[in-house]
Design a protein around this motif. Structure first.
Motif, PDB file in Angstrom:
ATOM      1  N   ILE A  71     -16.016  45.497 -20.443  1.00 54.52           N
ATOM      2  CA  ILE A  71     -16.599  44.001 -21.053  1.00 54.52           C
ATOM      3  C   ILE A  71     -15.617  43.478 -21.591  1.00 54.52           C
ATOM      4  O   ILE A  71     -15.262  42.082 -21.710  1.00 54.52           O
ATOM      5  N   ILE A 125     -22.212  35.443 -18.275  1.00 55.45           N
ATOM      6  CA  ILE A 125     -23.466  36.189 -17.620  1.00 55.45           C
ATOM      7  C   ILE A 125     -24.602  35.094 -17.181  1.00 55.45           C
ATOM      8  O   ILE A 125     -25.089  35.382 -16.229  1.00 55.45           O
ATOM      9  N   SER A 179     -19.879  46.502 -15.052  1.00 51.85           N
ATOM     10  CA  SER A 179     -18.939  47.027 -16.024  1.00 51.85           C
ATOM     11  C   SER A 179     -18.888  48.432 -15.953  1.00 51.85           C
ATOM     12  O   SER A 179     -19.507  49.164 -16.229  1.00 51.85           O
ATOM     13  N   LEU A 220     -22.304  49.659 -16.838  1.00 49.93           N
ATOM     14  CA  LEU A 220     -23.533  48.460 -16.916  1.00 49.93           C
ATOM     15  C   LEU A 220     -23.632  47.928 -15.548  1.00 49.93           C
ATOM     16  O   LEU A 220     -22.792  47.590 -14.864  1.00 49.93           O
ATOM     17  N   THR A 235     -26.253  44.477 -14.407  1.00 52.07           N
ATOM     18  CA  THR A 235     -27.180  43.474 -14.779  1.00 52.07           C
ATOM     19  C   THR A 235     -28.447  43.178 -13.927  1.00 52.07           C
ATOM     20  O   THR A 235     -29.227  42.374 -14.286  1.00 52.07           O
ATOM     21  N   LYS A 246     -29.139  44.687 -18.447  1.00 55.34           N
ATOM     22  CA  LYS A 246     -28.984  43.190 -19.511  1.00 55.34           C
ATOM     23  C   LYS A 246     -29.026  43.483 -20.765  1.00 55.34           C
ATOM     24  O   LYS A 246     -28.209  42.856 -21.848  1.00 55.34           O
ATOM     25  N   LEU A 296     -25.864  45.313 -22.209  1.00 57.97           N
ATOM     26  CA  LEU A 296     -24.808  44.162 -22.111  1.00 57.97           C
ATOM     27  C   LEU A 296     -24.602  43.588 -23.383  1.00 57.97           C
ATOM     28  O   LEU A 296     -23.560  43.311 -23.730  1.00 57.97           O
TER      29      LEU A 296
END
Length: 186
Positions: free
Chosen positions: A63, A77, A89, A94, A96, A102, A105
């Protein structure tokens, strides 16, 4: 399409480690920025955001390479989500596409921002301690023996501030700081 994004803060830093990780994740196209992540004004990031289409996947090593503040991360995002683009990531594992992804994140984004702020705070504390001990004195003061003469020309309206700065080889902030100091001593 799987699109990789790599960022390093300076020209001296190497991108190979991030490239290897993203190649292992089978990226089809790679965007590389060599600049600070403090904001979203990064040429390759903007080009990537324009390029991605619904169904694409943006892959980053971590990130912190994508965004340095939670606000920027969530904004990026949001842009990807509106374009129906998935974000992955590697470091934080991660994705999404899931609600948990989410949520995590947001948590990891906040932690990255906290880490950055703590580093900055420790740096300022170290500088302060160094100054107290006389170890750290900051940058050397720029000196130009022509300042009085050029300052006089500028005050008289014979040259512009920009011309004065150029003659002195000083930045705008240095020039105006010296002007302020000069006015305070008069």
């Amino acid at each position: 399409m799987r699109i990789g994004y790599v960022r390093v803060s300076t020209e001296q830093q190497h991108i190979e480690r991030q490239k290897v990780i993203l190649n292992d994740m089978n990226v089809d196209k790679l965007y590389v920025d060599r600049c600070s992540g403090k904001n979203m004004n990064r040429p390759q990031l903007q080009e990537m955001l324009s390029f991605v289409r619904a169904g694409d996947v943006v892959v980053v090593e971590s990130i912190s390479r994508f965004a340095r503040s939670t606000r920027d991360l969530l904004h990026l995002i949001d842009i990807l989500t509106k374009k129906e683009v998935q974000f992955i990531s590697k470091k934080e594992s991660l994705d999404t596409q899931s609600p948990a992804g989410k949520f995590m994140l947001t948590v990891f984004g906040a932690l990255s921002e906290l880490e950055r702020d703590q580093i900055r705070q420790r740096q300022l504390e170290g500088i302060s301690i160094g100054k107290e001990r006389g170890v750290f004195q900051g940058r050397k003061r720029k000196v130009n023996s022509e300042f009085d003469r050029i300052y006089g020309q500028w005050v008289a309206g014979k040259i512009t501030a920009t011309q004065a700065m150029k003659k002195l080889s000083w930045s705008k902030s240095t020039f105006y700081r010296r002007v302020k100091e000069r006015k305070e001593t008069q």
